[in-house]
Design a protein around this motif. Structure first.
Motif, PDB file in Angstrom:
ATOM      1  N   CYS A   1      -6.039  15.917   4.167  1.00  0.00           N
ATOM      2  CA  CYS A   1      -5.863  16.357   2.793  1.00  0.00           C
ATOM      3  C   CYS A   1      -6.317  17.794   2.622  1.00  0.00           C
TER       4      CYS A   1
ATOM      5  N   THR B   1      -7.019   8.661  -0.873  1.00  0.00           N
ATOM      6  CA  THR B   1      -5.800   8.190  -0.225  1.00  0.00           C
ATOM      7  C   THR B   1      -5.855   8.361   1.291  1.00  0.00           C
ATOM      8  N   ASP B   2      -5.066   7.560   1.994  1.00  0.00           N
ATOM      9  CA  ASP B   2      -4.921   7.726   3.444  1.00  0.00           C
ATOM     10  C   ASP B   2      -3.518   8.213   3.806  1.00  0.00           C
ATOM     11  N   LYS B   3      -2.800   8.748   2.814  1.00  0.00           N
ATOM     12  CA  LYS B   3      -1.399   9.122   3.016  1.00  0.00           C
ATOM     13  C   LYS B   3      -1.184  10.590   3.371  1.00  0.00           C
ATOM     14  N   CYS B   4      -2.232  11.418   3.333  1.00  0.00           N
ATOM     15  CA  CYS B   4      -2.047  12.859   3.515  1.00  0.00           C
ATOM     16  C   CYS B   4      -1.382  13.204   4.848  1.00  0.00           C
TER      17      CYS B   4
ATOM     18  N   SER C   1       0.831  -1.206   0.000  1.00  0.00           N
ATOM     19  CA  SER C   1       0.000   0.000   0.000  1.00  0.00           C
ATOM     20  C   SER C   1       0.853   1.237   0.000  1.00  0.00           C
TER      21      SER C   1
ATOM     22  N   LEU D   1      -2.219  13.267  -5.148  1.00  0.00           N
ATOM     23  CA  LEU D   1      -2.381  11.885  -4.697  1.00  0.00           C
ATOM     24  C   LEU D   1      -3.666  11.304  -5.275  1.00  0.00           C
TER      25      LEU D   1
ATOM     26  N   ASP E   1       2.512   7.294  -7.985  1.00  0.00           N
ATOM     27  CA  ASP E   1       2.005   7.206  -6.617  1.00  0.00           C
ATOM     28  C   ASP E   1       1.741   8.587  -6.026  1.00  0.00           C
ATOM     29  N   MET E   2       2.518   9.569  -6.449  1.00  0.00           N
ATOM     30  CA  MET E   2       2.320  10.945  -6.006  1.00  0.00           C
ATOM     31  C   MET E   2       2.982  11.878  -7.000  1.00  0.00           C
TER      32      MET E   2
ATOM     33  N   ASP F   1      -3.210   5.150 -12.102  1.00  0.00           N
ATOM     34  CA  ASP F   1      -2.165   4.451 -11.347  1.00  0.00           C
ATOM     35  C   ASP F   1      -0.822   4.433 -12.079  1.00  0.00           C
TER      36      ASP F   1
ATOM     37  N   ASP G   1      -6.709  13.879  -4.707  1.00  0.00           N
ATOM     38  CA  ASP G   1      -6.466  14.455  -3.387  1.00  0.00           C
ATOM     39  C   ASP G   1      -5.140  15.195  -3.384  1.00  0.00           C
TER      40      ASP G   1
ATOM     41  N   GLY H   1       2.370   2.407  -3.242  1.00  0.00           N
ATOM     42  CA  GLY H   1       1.475   2.958  -4.247  1.00  0.00           C
ATOM     43  C   GLY H   1       0.857   1.921  -5.154  1.00  0.00           C
TER      44      GLY H   1
END
Length: 275
Positions: free
Chosen positions: A274, A227-230, A22, A223, A96-97, A93, A113, A25
């Protein structure tokens, strides 16, 4: 979220492996040891590709964030992210960022995001050194250039000079080349981008940044939607700012351009969500 969290038992290891995929990415081959980061390849001082070397402020921030997420510089796959393709690249995809002078806007936020912002720029104009253009209002009847997919030129036409003739080209270098040939009167985008262009050896003494910014452009980390990466990315950017590494990167990439960022908005403040 960091990649080195390995459990002591098989079940824990399996969970960790899923977490690694995850964090990486979810590349097509499931390679959790690399991360795909989109940048500009043609913006000196921000994102610039010279052979196998990648330089610029965006690149330095991306490296710092990637390291905080558990990726070394060798684990980064740099991918060209032209302005017109950024949303599509995240949706499909392909990356990833994205760290590519990517302004946070309501329209873009509908499909992707953003973490950040990690920098606040201001829209400005690049003109010939002998030009009498001093503000966007002076552009009525003039030829104004920006890159395909950017919102900058349209903002000028909508808000300052409705009779501006807009010209879109694939990159800012093409805009500047045409301005040197006399077919373009001004180039518009963010001040830090224009400063990097004006400082290039081929352009020194030929062009100037007007120095009257007329917008705020919040550069975010693009992103995938949902996403849950913020939070982790914002924590990394905050750490970069607090450590002094952010200032060092900005100075190193704008030195000699005469550019001074707005101290009222930079460095920016970040939340754990985010943008």
């Amino acid at each position: 979220m960091r990649k080195n969290r390995l459990g002591a038992v098989a079940a824990m290891a399996a969970v960790a492996a899923l977490a690694l995929t995850s964090c990486g990415g979810g590349s097509g081959e499931g390679d959790a040891d690399s991360i795909r980061i989109g940048i500009k390849f043609d913006q000196p001082g921000l994102g610039f590709k010279d052979g196998n070397n990648y330089t610029g402020f965006d690149v330095d921030v991306a490296k710092y964030v990637a390291n905080e997420l558990g990726y070394t510089e060798e684990n980064i796959e740099w991918i060209s992210a032209p302005s017109a393709n950024r949303e599509t690249m995240l949706q499909n995809d392909q990356v990833d960022m994205i760290f590519a002078t990517y302004s946070i806007t309501e329209e873009r936020n509908k499909v992707v995001d953003f973490a950040g912002p990690y920098f606040v720029a201001g829209q400005d104009l690049l003109v010939a050194t002998d030009s009498d253009i001093a503000s966007p209002e002076d552009l009525n009847g003039k030829n104004l250039c920006s890159v395909t997919g950017s919102t900058s030129a349209q903002k000028v036409k909508d808000n300052y000079a409705e009779n501006t003739n807009l010209q879109e080209l694939p990159g800012y270098a093409e805009c500047v080349t045409q301005m040197g040939g006399g077919t373009i009167d001004a180039v518009t985008t963010d001040d830090i981008i224009l400063a990097g262009l004006a400082a290039q050896p081929a352009y020194q003494g030929k062009f100037k940044v007007v120095g009257a910014p007329f917008s705020e452009e919040n550069y975010g980390v693009g992103l995938p939607d949902g996403t849950d990466k913020c939070g982790d990315i914002n924590a990394a950017i905050s750490k970069m700012i607090e450590s002094g590494a952010w200032d060092e990167a900005l100075t190193a990439n704008t030195e000699g351009t005469g550019y001074t960022p707005n101290s009222e908005t930079n460095p920016p403040e970040l939340s754990d969500t985010c943008a």
